[in-house]
Design a protein around this motif. Structure first.
Motif, mmCIF file in Angstrom:
data_model
loop_
_atom_site.group_PDB
_atom_site.id
_atom_site.type_symbol
_atom_site.label_atom_id
_atom_site.label_comp_id
_atom_site.label_asym_id
_atom_site.label_seq_id
_atom_site.Cartn_x
_atom_site.Cartn_y
_atom_site.Cartn_z
ATOM 1 N N LYS B 219 33.695 -44.455 22.767
ATOM 2 C CA LYS B 219 34.295 -46.627 22.188
ATOM 3 C C LYS B 219 36.146 -46.406 22.123
ATOM 4 C CE LYS B 219 33.124 -48.518 18.676
ATOM 5 N NZ LYS B 219 31.588 -48.663 18.034
ATOM 6 N N GLU B 220 36.242 -44.684 21.330
ATOM 7 C CA GLU B 220 37.206 -44.098 21.228
ATOM 8 C C GLU B 220 38.715 -43.996 22.809
ATOM 9 O OE1 GLU B 220 38.941 -44.608 18.010
ATOM 10 O OE2 GLU B 220 40.849 -44.515 18.889
ATOM 11 N N LEU B 221 37.651 -43.513 23.506
ATOM 12 C CA LEU B 221 38.365 -42.749 24.523
ATOM 13 C C LEU B 221 39.082 -44.449 25.212
ATOM 14 C CD1 LEU B 221 36.588 -39.951 26.164
ATOM 15 C CD2 LEU B 221 39.268 -39.967 25.827
ATOM 16 N N ALA B 222 38.046 -44.942 25.214
ATOM 17 C CA ALA B 222 37.859 -46.246 26.774
ATOM 18 C C ALA B 222 38.841 -47.804 25.702
ATOM 19 C CB ALA B 222 36.629 -47.272 25.624
ATOM 20 N N ARG B 223 38.794 -47.312 24.057
ATOM 21 C CA ARG B 223 40.388 -47.702 23.253
ATOM 22 C C ARG B 223 41.780 -47.599 23.886
ATOM 23 N NH1 ARG B 223 38.803 -47.949 17.941
ATOM 24 N NH2 ARG B 223 36.308 -48.642 18.951
ATOM 25 N N GLY B 224 41.524 -46.047 24.091
ATOM 26 C CA GLY B 224 42.824 -45.593 24.658
ATOM 27 C C GLY B 224 43.538 -44.676 23.257
ATOM 28 N N GLY B 225 42.199 -44.118 22.702
ATOM 29 C CA GLY B 225 43.028 -43.684 21.541
ATOM 30 C C GLY B 225 43.273 -42.432 21.766
ATOM 31 N N ASP B 226 44.805 -42.141 20.646
ATOM 32 C CA ASP B 226 44.832 -40.414 21.269
ATOM 33 C C ASP B 226 44.207 -39.173 20.225
ATOM 34 O OD1 ASP B 226 45.746 -41.061 18.012
ATOM 35 O OD2 ASP B 226 47.194 -41.478 18.079
ATOM 36 N N ALA B 227 45.009 -37.865 21.055
ATOM 37 C CA ALA B 227 44.329 -36.962 20.286
ATOM 38 C C ALA B 227 44.307 -37.096 18.746
ATOM 39 C CB ALA B 227 45.037 -35.935 20.785
ATOM 40 N N ARG B 228 44.893 -37.346 17.956
ATOM 41 C CA ARG B 228 44.305 -37.220 16.367
ATOM 42 C C ARG B 228 43.322 -38.214 16.202
ATOM 43 N NH1 ARG B 228 49.662 -39.408 12.299
ATOM 44 N NH2 ARG B 228 49.942 -37.785 13.126
ATOM 45 N N ALA B 229 42.848 -38.965 16.926
ATOM 46 C CA ALA B 229 41.711 -40.119 16.280
ATOM 47 C C ALA B 229 40.473 -39.583 17.094
ATOM 48 C CB ALA B 229 42.615 -41.539 17.540
ATOM 49 N N LEU B 230 40.567 -39.330 18.307
ATOM 50 C CA LEU B 230 39.021 -37.944 18.768
ATOM 51 C C LEU B 230 39.008 -37.013 17.747
ATOM 52 C CD1 LEU B 230 40.454 -38.190 22.438
ATOM 53 C CD2 LEU B 230 39.021 -39.427 20.945
ATOM 54 N N LYS B 231 40.034 -36.134 17.115
ATOM 55 C CA LYS B 231 40.711 -35.650 16.291
ATOM 56 C C LYS B 231 39.225 -35.669 14.962
ATOM 57 C CE LYS B 231 42.928 -30.805 15.689
ATOM 58 N NZ LYS B 231 43.872 -30.347 15.830
ATOM 59 N N THR B 232 40.099 -36.613 14.454
ATOM 60 C CA THR B 232 38.983 -37.040 13.416
ATOM 61 C C THR B 232 37.975 -37.182 14.067
ATOM 62 O OG1 THR B 232 41.134 -38.281 13.219
ATOM 63 C CG2 THR B 232 39.477 -39.192 11.222
ATOM 64 N N ILE B 233 37.627 -37.936 14.198
ATOM 65 C CA ILE B 233 35.567 -38.104 14.737
ATOM 66 C C ILE B 233 35.299 -36.780 14.693
ATOM 67 C CG2 ILE B 233 34.311 -39.281 16.672
ATOM 68 C CD1 ILE B 233 36.539 -41.209 17.239
ATOM 69 N N ASP B 234 35.891 -35.891 15.453
ATOM 70 C CA ASP B 234 35.563 -34.606 15.952
ATOM 71 C C ASP B 234 35.227 -34.619 14.365
ATOM 72 O OD1 ASP B 234 34.700 -32.608 17.406
ATOM 73 O OD2 ASP B 234 35.772 -31.478 16.409
ATOM 74 N N ARG B 235 36.197 -34.465 13.199
ATOM 75 C CA ARG B 235 36.154 -33.566 12.197
ATOM 76 C C ARG B 235 34.901 -34.047 11.052
ATOM 77 N NH1 ARG B 235 41.301 -33.968 9.769
ATOM 78 N NH2 ARG B 235 41.990 -32.878 11.651
ATOM 79 N N GLU B 236 34.692 -35.509 11.029
ATOM 80 C CA GLU B 236 33.779 -36.313 11.090
ATOM 81 C C GLU B 236 32.494 -36.131 11.339
ATOM 82 O OE1 GLU B 236 36.560 -40.635 9.919
ATOM 83 O OE2 GLU B 236 34.813 -40.126 11.833
ATOM 84 N N TYR B 237 32.220 -36.048 12.255
ATOM 85 C CA TYR B 237 30.400 -36.047 12.787
ATOM 86 C C TYR B 237 30.163 -34.190 12.147
ATOM 87 C CZ TYR B 237 29.908 -40.328 14.514
ATOM 88 O OH TYR B 237 30.019 -41.219 14.593
ATOM 89 N N ARG B 238 31.419 -33.409 12.222
ATOM 90 C CA ARG B 238 30.956 -32.370 12.320
ATOM 91 C C ARG B 238 30.537 -31.910 10.805
ATOM 92 N NH1 ARG B 238 31.234 -28.849 16.774
ATOM 93 N NH2 ARG B 238 32.835 -29.720 18.540
ATOM 94 N N ALA B 239 32.107 -32.709 10.261
ATOM 95 C CA ALA B 239 30.736 -32.322 8.788
ATOM 96 C C ALA B 239 29.649 -33.042 8.616
ATOM 97 C CB ALA B 239 31.763 -33.736 7.763
ATOM 98 N N SER B 240 29.540 -34.035 9.510
ATOM 99 C CA SER B 240 27.840 -34.454 8.805
ATOM 100 C C SER B 240 27.257 -33.857 9.274
ATOM 101 C CB SER B 240 28.126 -35.749 10.077
ATOM 102 O OG SER B 240 27.019 -36.841 9.875
ATOM 103 N N TYR B 241 27.512 -33.152 10.670
ATOM 104 C CA TYR B 241 26.790 -31.685 11.097
ATOM 105 C C TYR B 241 26.350 -30.851 9.787
ATOM 106 C CZ TYR B 241 25.181 -28.468 14.299
ATOM 107 O OH TYR B 241 23.888 -27.480 14.859
#
Lengths: 104, 268
Positions: B219-241
């Motif tokens: 969804k973030e990619l489709a919205r044209g999100g930058d690398a920082r936004a993608l990294k934030t998502i990655d961090r959030e889900y890794r924490a959850s994991y």
């Protein structure tokens, strides 16, 4: 052996239950719950809380049906009859106001 | 008068129906163009390629899989890394019709498979000839050799034996400097959970995290999100994991401690 423990709900659990009861006809997935919680729920902890609620028997979950365009089916959650009863009991004990404030 | 009105209405309807497939094509083409606009500087020949695409699209207006063709042509026309293109197609698919989404999914799977095959080829070549200078042999390419069933099914020991016959297209330096092929987000998390936990635990907890992670990421990619936004998502889900991992592992560790305690008591 019947469960003799008193039913309990943490604030987060109560909020999740509230969202699921409010949308009882619709099954919701974790990310959707986070988005609708007005910042009260975090992605980092929602899955563990959902899992705990499931262990308590307040929720059921199922895999999302395969759809074209969806590469990874999500897990959808729905409140059980017991869960709804517990939630209503907590609502009567003053949870309604807190829930309103949390989701305002 | 009423008849005339009805006729005009019918004609308008007919015109609309006739225009529909073309309108859809142009709409999708615009969407593709918009999605790729950031790369226009790199690919100055976009207009030329776009014209080619239009020519390719025209004969297949009625075909259900026209979006697959559009996406495939885009992939080959711009020579972008396979997985990059797959991710873009997947993100793009979110903005398209149901056919477009299905097409994007198919393309994603196909490109991903290609990428995996390529990785396997490189890994295999590295394994067979770890530190040798490449021998030049124009008679047969590595891909052809790897396609040979005898070599494909050979055991590792046999592979080492046949190393003097191996020919490859890339030198070791080229292989090392080749861009790393990225797997879909969350693949490592899912793989680790599958190794440690039961199927039920994986399905109930970890697959839910990975599925939401991928959806959020796309969804973030489709919205044209930058690398920082993608990294934030990655961090959030890794924490959850990680939290889920510890929670699920807790009872296992406890059982292990109890088992060790019992064993020690029996031994003592």
């Amino acid at each position: 052996m019947p469960n003799t423990e008193l039913p309990g709900l943490s604030k987060k659990e109560f909020l999740i239950m509230g969202l699921l009861v409010a949308n009882a006809r619709k099954k919701m997935y974790g990310l959707e719950l986070v988005e609708r919680s007005n910042g009260e729920l975090k992605k980092g902890t929602i899955y563990v809380t959902l899992s705990r609620l499931k262990d308590k028997g307040y929720l059921t979950s199922e895999r999302e049906a395969e759809q074209p365009g969806i590469a990874t089916p999500r897990r959808l959650y729905k409140v059980t009859g017991e869960g709804a009863k517990v939630f209503r009991a907590f609502m009567r004990l003053g949870g309604a106001q807190w829930l309103q404030e949390a989701l305002a | 008068m009423k008849d005339l009105d009805r006729m005009m209405q019918q004609q308008a309807e007919l015109m609309k129906q006739l225009a529909h497939p073309y309108a859809e094509i142009f709409r999708q083409e615009k969407l593709l163009k918009d999605a790729l606009s950031p790369h226009l500087e790199v690919f100055m020949n976009f207009e030329r390629e776009s014209q080619k695409l239009r020519e390719l699209i025209a004969p297949s207006i009625a075909a259900d899989l026209r979006s697959v063709e559009i996406a495939k042509q885009l992939a080959s026309a711009f020579h972008m890394p396979a997985l990059d293109e797959a991710r873009r197609a997947m993100a793009l698919g979110l903005t398209l019709s149901a056919t477009g989404r299905e097409a994007a999914r198919l393309l994603h799977d196909e490109l991903h498979m290609q990428a995996m095959r390529h990785t396997r080829d490189i890994e295999r070549l590295n394994y067979i000839v770890p530190e040798q200078t490449p021998r030049v042999d124009d008679s047969e390419s590595s891909t052809e050799r790897l396609a040979n069933p005898k070599e494909r099914t050979a055991s590792p020991r046999t592979q080492v034996k046949v190393s003097h016959n191996v020919v490859y297209d890339l030198s070791p330096d080229e292989v090392n400097s080749a861009p790393k092929i990225e797997l879909p987000p969350g693949t490592d998390m899912a793989a680790l959970a599958r190794r440690i936990f039961s199927r039920e635990q994986v399905e109930e907890v970890f697959d839910a995290i990975v599925a939401d992670y991928r959806h959020d990421f796309t969804k973030e990619l489709a919205r044209g999100g930058d690398a920082r936004a993608l990294k934030t998502i990655d961090r959030e889900y890794r924490a959850s994991y990680c939290i889920a991992f510890v929670r699920e592992l807790g009872p296992v560790i406890w059982r292990l401690i109890v088992a060790i305690g019992v064993a020690l008591r029996i031994a003592g």
